[in-house]
Design an enzyme around this catalytic site. Structure first.
Site, PDB file in Angstrom:
ATOM      1  CG  ASP A 169       4.856  12.718  12.862  1.00 39.20           C
ATOM      2  OD1 ASP A 169       5.084  13.824  12.333  1.00 39.20           O
ATOM      3  OD2 ASP A 169       5.199  11.642  12.344  1.00 39.20           O
ATOM      4  CE  LYS A 179       2.999   2.147  10.592  1.00 39.89           C
ATOM      5  NZ  LYS A 179       3.135   3.225  11.620  1.00 39.89           N
ATOM      6  CG  LEU A 182      -1.917  -1.149   1.343  1.00 41.62           C
ATOM      7  CD1 LEU A 182      -2.683  -1.058   2.655  1.00 41.62           C
ATOM      8  CD2 LEU A 182      -2.886  -1.135   0.166  1.00 41.62           C
ATOM      9  N   GLY A 183       2.036   1.205   0.592  1.00 41.87           N
ATOM     10  CA  GLY A 183       2.869   2.398   0.655  1.00 41.87           C
ATOM     11  C   GLY A 183       4.173   2.127   1.371  1.00 41.87           C
ATOM     12  CG  PHE A 188       6.767   3.965   8.666  1.00 40.73           C
ATOM     13  CD1 PHE A 188       6.257   2.798   8.128  1.00 40.73           C
ATOM     14  CD2 PHE A 188       6.271   5.176   8.203  1.00 40.73           C
ATOM     15  CE1 PHE A 188       5.283   2.825   7.147  1.00 40.73           C
ATOM     16  CE2 PHE A 188       5.292   5.209   7.220  1.00 40.73           C
ATOM     17  CZ  PHE A 188       4.806   4.039   6.697  1.00 40.73           C
ATOM     18  N   GLY A 189       9.124   2.122   7.264  1.00 45.47           N
ATOM     19  CA  GLY A 189       9.061   0.795   6.668  1.00 45.47           C
ATOM     20  C   GLY A 189       8.008   0.750   5.585  1.00 45.47           C
TER      21      GLY A 189
END
Length: 635
Positions: free
Chosen positions: A459, A360, A338-339, A343-344
């Site tokens: 954030d 994730k 997906l993206g 972060f990974g």
């Protein structure tokens, strides 16, 4: 070296103790083999007890009863009807028994699952609705029935006393409505499915809340489930010692055992094997110890131990733990990406036929695993319609993953930047943008005021706002978050954290004031300005250098009576009002000093107020001077 020697001796002693014969408890294996049933729910085993199962066959807090063929469980003094039990996902589908007929039970009891000792936790598919009782309608504000989020009044009798009440789906703290509700004599929280909240807000009918309460909601449970699975795989029955209050595995020979020992007759043989294994392990440790003196991986092992200790400490508060093999299976070997970010990577996965998830996969943890622990610790404490739900996690040494609910429309940034270049169908209506901004504000207010422990996100930006199928926003990515007590006005930080363009001045320079929840307010204001402008707040691609820093440009044009003409589009009157309201609120949020910024509760109040009642704030001291594009390219 003496400490290492003692460590090896401890290993040998531990193995001897593990292999020792255990005391015999007769008949527990047969008793715990029994599976209970009630109504249309059958095959009820561990961790539940009651009905035909003794207390030694279950876990504290999981006692069931059967009333008129309805399965019931009592949690923190409130009784729930059990509608379904899913052993595979460790979830209960429950509804409040006392709200099944009317909204005025004899005893007013909250539904609470935030206690650290509670084995139950809401799974994020529900929202808490607060009911107020003993209100004084004569003191109610005149426009009460036109305020979104509050119901029509209902009347009933509790203990021979006539009661007037309301239910609310939103927070009204610090508002006129909030002050009125505080004058009511009692209030109670009950969860309802997220899917029912829009109809409750639209209809305002108390009867609709009764129906929503009957539908029920889901709870996760945690009760030594891993140990139980190992026990069952070895042919045992799960239970609990009423003396030591610890998990036990009952074997068919009436012995309390582990999969490694089932009878006393094998003790000597297994002790010999155990000692041999222990000595072999000790030798391996000696060899590894000398090798590791020249390898810089000691810190990683310490980090692994620290993260494992953190997971154990949070116990039932942490979501379900998955193995890396399960993560690979649910993502079909990471087939649908997906993206990706710093972060990974994020992959689409599937938990069941009708439930998709976003997984994730974290890259090598930064800050000694702090990002992973922040994420689990923060989201595990939340249950709100505008906060993304963490469904599970994986931690196997270097392999770390987080499992979230799937958001079909992705992140907000894909809908607000370069809207002029997108197809018309990709643009969000101004009313939708307003609802998104309001939803994010409610989520932040919940993090700051609605949890037992205040959560500071640090954030907030469009990339970390996810949109579901109805474009309802959910705050995500708590990797930089910090927990603090609600009574703490400011917190200490070792270094700046956040994303450039959204970081509050005080996070970088202490001269502006202390770091607090007002830092999130600043980030929220910068983000909403980008939603309004459809561009980054600093944009070197504009035609005039005076437009490079959007907050400065928009402040100059806000007090003009003419149409703002954002993105070259002439706005209708209603759209113009929404736009100006969002801009005024944002400019208040990005005031340079934290004391000049509103709380998120006040932000919500301003967003719901009339435009004419809002005051244009002073121009923020921290504003980008006019710079040439060449200079800005290097920022």
């Amino acid at each position: 070296m003496p400490s290492k020697f003692l460590f090896f001796i401890n290993i040998i002693i531990s193995l001897v103790l593990i292999l020792s014969p255990k005391p015999v408890f007769s008949n527990n294996y047969l008793s715990c083999s029994v599976r209970s049933s009630c109504g249309n729910i059958a095959d009820i085993g561990y961790p539940f007890w009651g009905l035909d199962r003794p207390e030694s066959c279950g876990y504290p807090g999981f006692k069931l009863s059967c009333s008129e063929k309805e399965l019931e469980i009592t949690i923190s003094s409130a009784t729930y009807r059990v509608l379904a039990i899913n052993k595979a996902s460790q979830t209960l589908h429950v509804s409040r028994t006392d709200y099944s007929e009317n909204l005025c039970p004899t005893h007013l009891i909250n539904s609470t699952f935030e206690s650290e000792t509670s084995p139950f936790r809401q799974n994020g598919d529900s929202q808490d609705i607060r009911l107020y009782y003993g209100c004084q309608p004569l003191t109610a504000p005149q426009n009460l029935t036109s305020i979104p989020g509050i119901s029509n009044r209902f009347e009933c009798t509790i203990n021979n006393t006539n009661i007037v009440g309301y239910y609310v789906t939103r927070e009204f703290a610090g508002t006129v409505i909030g002050n009125f509700l505080r004058s009511c004599s009692n209030s109670v929280i009950i969860p309802v499915p997220n899917s029912q909240v829009p109809s409750l807000e639209e209809g305002r009918d108390p009867d609709d809340l009764e129906e929503a309460a009957k539908i029920g909601f889901q709870l996760w449970w945690s009760a030594d489930d891993t140990q139980c699975n190992n026990c069952v795989n070895e042919g045992g029955q799960c239970g609990r010692s009423l003396v030591s209050d610890e998990f036990v595995c009952y074997c068919s020979d009436n012995d309390v055992c582990s999969p490694d020992s089932k009878s006393k007759s094998k003790f000597k043989w297994k002790l010999f094997i155990g000692l041999a294994v222990a000595i072999t392990i000790a030798i391996c440790f000696v060899v590894l110890w000398f090798k590791r003196k020249s390898l810089p991986n000691q810190g990683n092992n310490n980090d692994d131990g620290r993260i494992e200790a953190f997971i154990k400490k949070f116990g039932s508060l942490t979501p379900r733990r998955y193995s890396y093999a399960e993560i690979k299976k649910m993502t079909n070997k990471f087939n649908d990406k997906l993206g990706q970010g710093g972060f990974g990577s994020v992959y689409k996965g599937k938990l069941s036929e009708d439930r998709f998830v976003a997984v994730k996969i974290l890259s090598e943890s930064k800050g000694n695993g702090e990002d992973f622990m922040n994420e689990v610790a923060s989201i595990s404490r939340t249950s709100h319609v505008n906060i993304v739900s963490l469904l599970g996690f994986c931690f196997e040494r270097s392999k770390t993953a987080l499992v979230y609910e799937f958001m079909p429309h992705g992140s907000l940034d894909t809908f607000i930047y370069d809207r002029r270049l997108h197809h018309q169908s990709c643009r969000l209506e101004w009313r939708t943008l307003y609802d998104i901004a309001l939803g994010i504000a409610r989520g932040l207010e919940y993090l700051h005021q609605g949890c037992n422990t205040r959560i500071l996100h640090f954030d907030i930006k469009p990339h970390n706002i996810l949109l579901d199928e109805n474009f309802y926003p959910k705050i995500s990515d708590f990797g930089l978050s910090k927990l603090c007590e609600r009574k703490e006005s400011t917190i200490s930080m070792a270094g700046a954290r956040g994303t450039i363009g959204y970081i509050a001045p005080e996070v970088v320079c202490q001269n502006f004031g202390g770091v607090s929840y007002k830092s999130d307010v600043y980030s929220y204001g910068m983000m909403v300005l980008e939603m309004v402008g459809g561009r980054k707040n600093i944009d070197v691609g504009v035609s005039q250098t005076s437009e490079v820093y959007f907050p400065s440009w928009i402040y100059k044009h806000l007090d003009q009576s003419m149409n703002l003409n954002l993105n070259g589009v002439i706005l209708e009157e209603e759209e113009e009002e929404i736009t100006r309201k969002l801009i005024i609120v944002s400019l208040w949020c990005i005031q340079s000093y934290p004391s000049d910024r509103p709380s998120m509760t006040k932000v919500i109040e301003m967003l719901q107020a009339n435009l004419q009642s809002l005051i244009i704030p002073p121009r923020p001291f921290v504003s980008s001077p006019v710079r040439s594009p060449k200079i800005l390219e290097h920022l």
